[in-house]
Design a protein around this motif. Sequence first.
Motif, short mmCIF file in Angstrom:
data_model
loop_
_atom_site.label_atom_id
_atom_site.label_comp_id
_atom_site.label_asym_id
_atom_site.label_seq_id
_atom_site.Cartn_x
_atom_site.Cartn_y
_atom_site.Cartn_z
N SER A 38 23.05 -38.17 -12.83
CA SER A 38 22.95 -36.70 -12.87
C SER A 38 24.01 -36.09 -13.79
O SER A 38 23.74 -35.14 -14.53
CB SER A 38 23.09 -36.13 -11.46
OG SER A 38 24.37 -36.40 -10.91
N LEU A 39 25.23 -36.64 -13.79
CA LEU A 39 26.27 -36.13 -14.67
C LEU A 39 25.93 -36.36 -16.14
O LEU A 39 26.19 -35.51 -17.00
CB LEU A 39 27.61 -36.80 -14.33
CG LEU A 39 28.24 -36.42 -12.98
CD1 LEU A 39 29.41 -37.34 -12.67
CD2 LEU A 39 28.69 -34.97 -12.98
N THR A 40 25.32 -37.51 -16.42
CA THR A 40 24.93 -37.81 -17.80
C THR A 40 23.82 -36.87 -18.26
O THR A 40 23.88 -36.33 -19.38
CB THR A 40 24.45 -39.27 -17.91
OG1 THR A 40 25.52 -40.16 -17.54
CG2 THR A 40 24.01 -39.59 -19.33
N VAL A 41 22.83 -36.66 -17.41
CA VAL A 41 21.70 -35.77 -17.76
C VAL A 41 22.18 -34.35 -18.01
O VAL A 41 21.71 -33.67 -18.92
CB VAL A 41 20.64 -35.80 -16.63
CG1 VAL A 41 19.60 -34.70 -16.84
CG2 VAL A 41 19.96 -37.16 -16.59
N GLU A 42 23.15 -33.91 -17.24
CA GLU A 42 23.66 -32.54 -17.38
C GLU A 42 24.65 -32.38 -18.53
O GLU A 42 25.09 -31.27 -18.83
CB GLU A 42 24.33 -32.10 -16.07
CG GLU A 42 23.35 -31.98 -14.90
CD GLU A 42 24.05 -31.67 -13.60
OE1 GLU A 42 25.16 -31.09 -13.65
OE2 GLU A 42 23.50 -32.00 -12.53
N GLY A 43 25.01 -33.50 -19.17
CA GLY A 43 25.91 -33.43 -20.31
C GLY A 43 27.36 -33.21 -19.94
O GLY A 43 28.16 -32.72 -20.76
N VAL A 44 27.75 -33.57 -18.74
CA VAL A 44 29.15 -33.44 -18.31
C VAL A 44 29.96 -34.56 -18.94
O VAL A 44 29.64 -35.74 -18.75
CB VAL A 44 29.27 -33.51 -16.77
CG1 VAL A 44 30.72 -33.44 -16.35
CG2 VAL A 44 28.46 -32.40 -16.12
N PRO A 45 31.00 -34.26 -19.70
CA PRO A 45 31.79 -35.32 -20.34
C PRO A 45 32.64 -36.08 -19.31
O PRO A 45 33.08 -35.51 -18.31
CB PRO A 45 32.67 -34.57 -21.34
CG PRO A 45 32.77 -33.19 -20.79
CD PRO A 45 31.47 -32.91 -20.09
N THR A 46 32.89 -37.34 -19.60
CA THR A 46 33.75 -38.14 -18.73
C THR A 46 35.20 -37.75 -18.97
O THR A 46 35.51 -36.93 -19.83
CB THR A 46 33.59 -39.64 -19.03
OG1 THR A 46 34.09 -39.92 -20.34
CG2 THR A 46 32.12 -40.06 -18.96
N ALA A 47 36.12 -38.36 -18.21
CA ALA A 47 37.54 -38.06 -18.35
C ALA A 47 38.04 -38.37 -19.76
O ALA A 47 38.99 -37.76 -20.24
CB ALA A 47 38.35 -38.85 -17.32
N PRO B 197 46.29 -40.54 -12.66
CA PRO B 197 45.92 -39.13 -12.59
C PRO B 197 44.62 -38.91 -13.34
O PRO B 197 44.34 -39.54 -14.35
CB PRO B 197 47.09 -38.42 -13.29
CG PRO B 197 48.20 -39.40 -13.29
CD PRO B 197 47.57 -40.74 -13.35
N SER B 198 43.79 -37.97 -12.86
CA SER B 198 42.52 -37.68 -13.50
C SER B 198 42.68 -36.53 -14.48
O SER B 198 43.41 -35.57 -14.23
CB SER B 198 41.48 -37.32 -12.43
OG SER B 198 40.28 -36.89 -13.05
N SER B 199 41.98 -36.63 -15.62
CA SER B 199 41.97 -35.54 -16.59
C SER B 199 40.69 -34.73 -16.48
O SER B 199 40.41 -33.87 -17.32
CB SER B 199 42.11 -36.10 -18.01
OG SER B 199 41.07 -37.02 -18.29
N LEU B 200 39.90 -34.98 -15.45
CA LEU B 200 38.67 -34.22 -15.22
C LEU B 200 39.00 -32.86 -14.62
O LEU B 200 39.98 -32.71 -13.88
CB LEU B 200 37.75 -34.97 -14.25
CG LEU B 200 36.94 -36.15 -14.77
CD1 LEU B 200 36.24 -36.81 -13.59
CD2 LEU B 200 35.93 -35.71 -15.81
N PRO B 201 38.16 -31.86 -14.90
CA PRO B 201 38.32 -30.58 -14.21
C PRO B 201 38.21 -30.79 -12.71
O PRO B 201 37.44 -31.64 -12.23
CB PRO B 201 37.15 -29.75 -14.76
CG PRO B 201 36.84 -30.37 -16.08
CD PRO B 201 37.09 -31.83 -15.90
N ALA B 202 38.96 -30.04 -11.95
CA ALA B 202 38.99 -30.21 -10.49
C ALA B 202 37.61 -30.05 -9.88
O ALA B 202 37.27 -30.74 -8.91
CB ALA B 202 39.96 -29.20 -9.87
N GLU B 203 36.79 -29.15 -10.45
CA GLU B 203 35.48 -28.93 -9.86
C GLU B 203 34.55 -30.14 -10.02
O GLU B 203 33.69 -30.40 -9.18
CB GLU B 203 34.81 -27.68 -10.45
CG GLU B 203 34.57 -27.72 -11.96
CD GLU B 203 35.72 -27.15 -12.76
OE1 GLU B 203 35.48 -26.76 -13.92
OE2 GLU B 203 36.85 -27.10 -12.23
N ILE B 204 34.74 -30.88 -11.13
CA ILE B 204 33.91 -32.08 -11.32
C ILE B 204 34.32 -33.17 -10.34
O ILE B 204 33.49 -33.84 -9.74
CB ILE B 204 34.02 -32.59 -12.77
CG1 ILE B 204 33.52 -31.54 -13.75
CG2 ILE B 204 33.22 -33.89 -12.94
CD1 ILE B 204 32.08 -31.12 -13.53
#
Length: 229
Positions: free
Chosen positions: A194-203, A167-174
């Motif tokens: 792109s996810l790294t540049v935008e500062g989106v955290p991993t699961a 199961p993923s712990s990421l937000p559904a939108e990500i």
Amino acid sequence: MTKPRSPRTRAATNRAIGYLRVSTGEQVESGAGLAAQRTIITDRADREGWQLDVVADEGLSGKSMNRPALVEALERLDRGDADVLVAAKLDRVSRSVADFARLLDRAQASGWRLVLLDLGVDTSTPAGEFVANTIANSAQYERRLIGQRTREGLAAKRAAGVRLGRPSSLPAEITARIVGEHDGGASLAGIARSLTVEGVPTARGGARWYPSTVRAVLHGQDATAMRAG
């Protein structure tokens, strides 16, 4: 192409290479395992009257045959510089059924002997060759049975509606974004960048994404469910 040599007679097979291997750092540092293997091989060499040269691969796994000391030993055997490869145990030489089968073929083609002391295998004898081939075939058969049982078990779970994958712990939108961008042709590396540049955290809350991180999301339950829907 070099023509395979005829099998060497027992009287001529007095030059042996004793092969030792340990896989863990602790064994390498303490000498545990190496000393025991060396003693067993040396005792056998003394009884057989072999001229023994011992080589060792320290801290290397048995999953691959690409180990410096073993590679050199096999080349010496193929050239006729030695006649016997002796090891205390089969798993010191190989843990792979396919590699072991190829090793048996190589020994037969070049005319040298393989001696495995834990199994009483000596490929210069009919009984030893039979045991060696039986081991290889039995291990391969068991491996195929395990694979078949695994596939059947997964198929049964899918048929019962069980969701497979972590199961993923990421937000559904990500997750939806990753699935959408990948299905739209974006590369794993591009999505990760792109996810790294935008500062989106991993699961797991990490700050940096990698292609393997993106792949894990795409193979997870949530991404699978999104595609199925």
